[in-house]
Design a protein around this motif. Structure first.
Motif, PDB file in Angstrom:
ATOM      1  N   GLN A  53       0.840  -1.202   0.000  1.00  0.00           N
ATOM      2  CA  GLN A  53       0.000   0.000   0.000  1.00  0.00           C
ATOM      3  C   GLN A  53       0.872   1.248   0.000  1.00  0.00           C
ATOM      4  OE1 GLN A  53      -2.599  -0.441   3.447  1.00  0.00           O
ATOM      5  NE2 GLN A  53      -4.337  -0.764   2.093  1.00  0.00           N
ATOM      6  N   GLN A 108      -7.318  -0.999  -1.539  1.00  0.00           N
ATOM      7  CA  GLN A 108      -8.350  -0.313  -0.765  1.00  0.00           C
ATOM      8  C   GLN A 108      -9.451  -1.284  -0.365  1.00  0.00           C
ATOM      9  OE1 GLN A 108      -9.770   2.988  -3.025  1.00  0.00           O
ATOM     10  NE2 GLN A 108     -10.089   4.254  -1.239  1.00  0.00           N
ATOM     11  N   GLY A 109      -9.921  -1.126   0.868  1.00  0.00           N
ATOM     12  CA  GLY A 109     -11.025  -1.963   1.319  1.00  0.00           C
ATOM     13  C   GLY A 109     -10.619  -3.385   1.633  1.00  0.00           C
ATOM     14  N   GLN A 110      -9.315  -3.627   1.662  1.00  0.00           N
ATOM     15  CA  GLN A 110      -8.834  -4.972   1.961  1.00  0.00           C
ATOM     16  C   GLN A 110      -8.350  -5.028   3.404  1.00  0.00           C
ATOM     17  OE1 GLN A 110      -9.459  -7.164  -0.255  1.00  0.00           O
ATOM     18  NE2 GLN A 110      -9.992  -5.674  -1.836  1.00  0.00           N
ATOM     19  N   GLN A 111      -8.278  -6.231   3.916  1.00  0.00           N
ATOM     20  CA  GLN A 111      -7.800  -6.420   5.281  1.00  0.00           C
ATOM     21  C   GLN A 111      -6.279  -6.557   5.330  1.00  0.00           C
ATOM     22  OE1 GLN A 111      -9.993  -6.153   7.839  1.00  0.00           O
ATOM     23  NE2 GLN A 111     -11.343  -5.638   6.136  1.00  0.00           N
ATOM     24  N   GLN A 132      -2.291  -5.210   3.917  1.00  0.00           N
ATOM     25  CA  GLN A 132      -1.545  -4.052   3.422  1.00  0.00           C
ATOM     26  C   GLN A 132      -0.489  -4.471   2.409  1.00  0.00           C
ATOM     27  OE1 GLN A 132      -1.532  -4.581   7.105  1.00  0.00           O
ATOM     28  NE2 GLN A 132      -3.602  -3.759   6.848  1.00  0.00           N
ATOM     29  N   ALA A 149      -7.353  -2.822  -6.354  1.00  0.00           N
ATOM     30  CA  ALA A 149      -8.235  -1.642  -6.368  1.00  0.00           C
ATOM     31  C   ALA A 149      -7.681  -0.509  -7.237  1.00  0.00           C
ATOM     32  CB  ALA A 149      -8.487  -1.145  -4.946  1.00  0.00           C
TER      33      ALA A 149
END
Lengths: 142, 79
Positions: free
Chosen positions: A59, A111-114, A116, B78
Motif C-alpha cells: 500500500q 483499498q477496502g482490503q484487510q 496491506q 483496487a
C-alpha cells in the motif's frame, strides 16, 4: 531451510494471511547509512500470499512510512483495468522466524482490503508453498 | 500516471530508438534527463542508482519494444 508456518482459524475464509513486516531494501539501507540518515524500522503489515499476483504489492502508506522512493514504473492489468502505471519500490519482506526476502514491490491502493501487502509470485519463485487446507495451515519455505 | 518518475519516463521515451539500437534487453538507469548506464541485471542497476544518487527517485527500466503489463487475476489491488 528458512521457513515459516501459519495456522489460521479459517484458512478458506481469511486466505493465506501472515503477520509480517515490510522494510527498506538493502541498497536503500546502505544509501541511508552513507548519507548519515536514520534507518526506518520495519513496518508491521498483514500480507496475503496471492498466487495470481505476478509481483508483490504494498500500500502507498507503507512505502511512505518507510521513506521509500520509486525506482521503477510498470504497467499492470487486472480483471477491471488495463495498463495502469504503478511505481516500484525496493523492499525487504520480513516473515515470521526472521525469514527475509528482498524484492521489487509495486504500489497499489489495496483499498477496502484487510491486508496491506500481497506476496506475489516474485517471492514464491524462490520457495515452496504448501497449503494444507484441511488443517487451516500453510508453510512457505526458501 | 504517477507524478514521480514522469521526467525519467520522458527521457526514456525521447531516447527509445537509440536505446533499442544499443541496449535492447538491458536495464537502463535514468535520473531526471540523464541516462546513467545500461545493465544486464535489474538489481545491479538499482544498486548503482542508490550508490550514486542516494535515496531519491530514479528509474530503472527494461529497454524493450513492447512493455508487457504485469497481470493480477484478482481485483484486490483496487486500481
Amino acid at each position: 531451510m528458512p521457513s515459516f508456518t501459519t495456522q489460521l482459524p479459517n484458512l478458506q475464509a481469511l486466505g493465506p494471511v501472515v503477520d509480517m513486516r515490510v522494510w527498506v531494501g538493502t541498497a536503500v539501507e546502505n544509501a541511508l547509512k552513507k548519507a548519515g540518515a536514520s534507518i526506518p524500522q520495519p513496518v508491521p503489515a498483514k500480507g496475503m500470499i496471492d498466487t495470481g499476483a505476478t509481483s508483490s504489492v504494498v500500500q502507498p502508506a507503507l512505502a511512505k512510512s518507510l521513506g521509500l522512493q520509486p525506482v521503477g514504473i510498470v504497467n499492470i492489468s487486472t480483471p477491471s483495468s488495463a495498463n495502469v502505471p504503478c511505481h516500484q519500490y525496493l523492499v525487504r519482506l520480513v516473515f515470521p522466524n526472521s525469514v527475509v526476502v528482498e524484492t521489487l514491490a509495486i504500489e497499489a491502493p489495496l483499498q477496502g482490503q484487510q491486508v496491506q501487502c500481497l506476496i506475489g509470485r516474485d517471492v514464491l519463485a524462490h520457495g515452496v508453498l504448501v497449503y494444507t487446507g484441511y488443517i487451516n495451515q500453510f508453510t512457505l519455505s526458501f | 500516471m504517477p507524478d514521480q518518475l514522469s521526467q525519467e519516463l520522458g527521457t526514456y521515451e525521447a531516447n527509445i530508438d537509440a536505446l533499442l539500437g544499443a541496449h535492447e534487453g538491458k536495464f537502463i538507469l535514468i535520473y531526471q534527463d540523464r541516462i546513467l548506464g545500461a545493465f544486464d541485471n535489474q538489481m545491479d542497476a538499482i544498486t548503482r542508482g542508490y550508490d550514486e544518487l542516494g535515496n531519491v527517485p530514479f528509474l530503472v527500466k527494461l529497454v524493450t519494444k513492447v512493455d508487457v503489463p504485469l497481470s493480477f487475476v484478482s481485483n484486490l489491488l483496487a486500481v
